[in-house]
Design a protein around this motif. Structure first.
Motif, mmCIF file in Angstrom:
data_model
loop_
_atom_site.group_PDB
_atom_site.id
_atom_site.type_symbol
_atom_site.label_atom_id
_atom_site.label_comp_id
_atom_site.label_asym_id
_atom_site.label_seq_id
_atom_site.Cartn_x
_atom_site.Cartn_y
_atom_site.Cartn_z
ATOM 1 N N ASP A 192 0.820 -1.212 0.000
ATOM 2 C CA ASP A 192 0.000 0.000 0.000
ATOM 3 C C ASP A 192 0.853 1.260 0.000
ATOM 4 O O ASP A 192 0.525 2.250 -0.670
ATOM 5 N N LEU A 193 1.947 1.234 0.755
ATOM 6 C CA LEU A 193 2.819 2.410 0.832
ATOM 7 C C LEU A 193 3.514 2.675 -0.502
ATOM 8 O O LEU A 193 3.700 3.824 -0.903
ATOM 9 N N ARG A 194 3.884 1.621 -1.205
ATOM 10 C CA ARG A 194 4.507 1.803 -2.522
ATOM 11 C C ARG A 194 3.482 2.319 -3.531
ATOM 12 O O ARG A 194 3.799 3.164 -4.379
ATOM 13 N N ALA A 195 2.246 1.817 -3.428
ATOM 14 C CA ALA A 195 1.201 2.287 -4.338
ATOM 15 C C ALA A 195 0.913 3.772 -4.126
ATOM 16 O O ALA A 195 0.583 4.496 -5.071
ATOM 17 N N ALA A 196 1.066 4.219 -2.871
ATOM 18 C CA ALA A 196 0.821 5.619 -2.541
ATOM 19 C C ALA A 196 2.051 6.493 -2.760
ATOM 20 O O ALA A 196 2.007 7.705 -2.519
ATOM 21 N N ARG B 11 4.829 6.377 -1.047
ATOM 22 C CA ARG B 11 5.483 6.702 0.223
ATOM 23 C C ARG B 11 6.696 5.817 0.489
ATOM 24 O O ARG B 11 7.454 6.053 1.424
#
Length: 438
Positions: free
Chosen positions: A214-218, A220
């Motif tokens: 999720d963090l890579r998709a965002a 971050r």
């Protein structure tokens, strides 16, 4: 990999924070992995009689149980970098449960050897345990966090030695013959691993801010690095510090694994004890993990806070050197109670050495933490593989094998003195610890 919001303290008696949920889930999952990994070890006297195994064959089985873990640990570290520790741990626990339960189908030396080889894959859980706490806790407490989760997990190796003979005894009490009883006993740790996989998925996340995916998709977190990147696997393999830690971990965790494999049968044969008593004594070796590994990590943090990162290296050298000497002493004991006391003293330094090693790992290359953890973790199993050849040789007694192993550990402490830290690692720690200029 830059992870934010790491915990700067360890609050043992809370599960409210994501960091402490990861802390408790990692050590407990690793604890249960030991039941699958070494559940058969205290039952080997029964398995030996049932399958007609020779000393050499038992030695091969012991080597198999730790050999496959070398390869899996090398793979599992980069998988943590790419997929995150939550998904990696869940998959390993679920898949690892299959050979644990299937070992009961073995009806010959060859099939038992293959099953034992497959079971060894669950030992890679250690790398994920250390990775997960490393991304959850700040530099001022990461050594203590790593050492405690690994130490309490390793405690499973000692408890397994005590519990599995009781499980076997309970099944025998129900009227099941020995041929089937040890096979049914191994279903228990297999089922436990399945439950642990579900719990890990439900109650953890990759890092304080969420899952890597999720963090890579965002945007971050950066994409998972390739092998050619600055923080990649090839860079890790070229780092002499990694190989010094590889040897160091082989000299402590490798010795620990070896003792888990041979301790019960060593006391059973050498001192003519019954299986349950030998298992309890063997379990005492692993029980030192309750505090000794934490002590190694805590001292690593404490010395670093007072004298800088290089103090972590000095501590590791001293502990490994003392471990080697203590093992030499243990190998010469022929009176039962003296041998037990010497074993516990030796175990203290073994566990402290493990904690002190992974008190250093997070500072070697933070951009490839998984790769470093995997290579160093694999060193522990390579140490166990090398030691296994000592104990399979027909011409070398277990006592002689322990003596030679003690000498090797003493020598293995020397390369740790080659470890140095770059300014980037020192600057990272200065943000949390009062590290003096070096």
């Amino acid at each position: 990999m830059d992870i934010r919001n790491k915990a700067t303290r360890i609050d043992l008696f809370t599960l409210k924070s994501v960091q402490m949920r990861a802390f408790h889930m990692t050590w407990f999952a690793f604890f249960l992995c030991f039941f699958g990994w070494f559940g058969i070890a205290p039952l080997m006297a029964v398995v030996r009689d049932d399958l007609g195994l020779s000393k050499g064959q038992i030695g091969n089985i012991m080597i198999a149980s730790v050999a496959i873990t070398v390869a899996v640990r090398l793979i599992i570290g980069p998988m943590c970098d790419r997929f995150g520790p939550r998904r990696t741990y869940t998959g390993l626990l679920a898949l690892g449960s299959i050979p644990v339960m299937a070992v009961g189908q073995a009806d010959s030396y060859e099939t038992f050897l293959l099953a034992r080889l497959a079971i060894g894959a669950v030992g890679a859980a250690f790398v994920i345990t250390q990775y997960h706490t490393s991304v959850m806790f700040a530099p001022n407490v990461v050594g203590t966090a790593n050492a405690t989760t690994a130490g309490w997990g390793n405690l499973g190796g000692g408890i397994t030695q005590m519990v599995m003979p009781l499980v076997l005894g309970g099944i025998l009490f129900l009227g099941v013959d020995k041929h089937h009883a040890w096979r049914l006993a191994m279903v228990v740790p297999g089922l436990v691993l399945l439950v642990a996989a579900l719990a890990y998925w439900r109650f953890t996340q990759d890092c304080p801010d969420g899952d890597f995916k999720d963090l890579r998709a965002a945007g971050r977190l950066p994409p998972a690095g390739g092998a050619r990147g600055k923080g990649g696997f090839l860079a890790v393999l070229r780092d002499v510090r990694v190989w010094a830690l590889f040897l160091a971990y082989g000299a402590c965790f490798g010795v620990e694994l070896t003792l888990h494999n041979i301790a019960a049968i060593y006391f059973f044969d050498t001192f003519k004890l019954d299986l349950a008593t030998a298992g309890i004594i063997a379990g005492l070796f692993g029980s030192m993990s309750l505090f000794a590994r934490t002590l190694g990590g805590w001292l690593s943090d404490r010395w670093a806070g007072q004298a800088g990162l290089q103090a972590r290296v000095r501590l590791l050298f001293l502990v490994l050197f003392a471990e080697g000497l203590a093992l030499v002493v243990f190998s010469q004991m022929s009176v039962l109670w003296v041998a037990i006391a010497a074993m516990l003293f030796f175990s203290l330094f073994v566990q402290m050495g493990c904690g002190a090693t992974f008190g250093i790992v997070p500072f070697v290359n933070r951009k490839a933490l998984g790769a470093v953890s995997g290579v160093v973790g694999a060193g522990g199993n390579m140490g166990a593989v090398a030691a296994g050849f000592l104990f399979k040789a027909e011409g070398i007694s277990y006592q002689q094998g322990l003596l030679y192993l003690g000498m090797a550990v003493t020598l293995a402490s020397l390369p740790t003195l080659l470890i140095r830290f770059n300014e980037g690692a020192v600057e990272e720690v200065r943000g949390v610890l009062p590290v003096p200029a070096e």
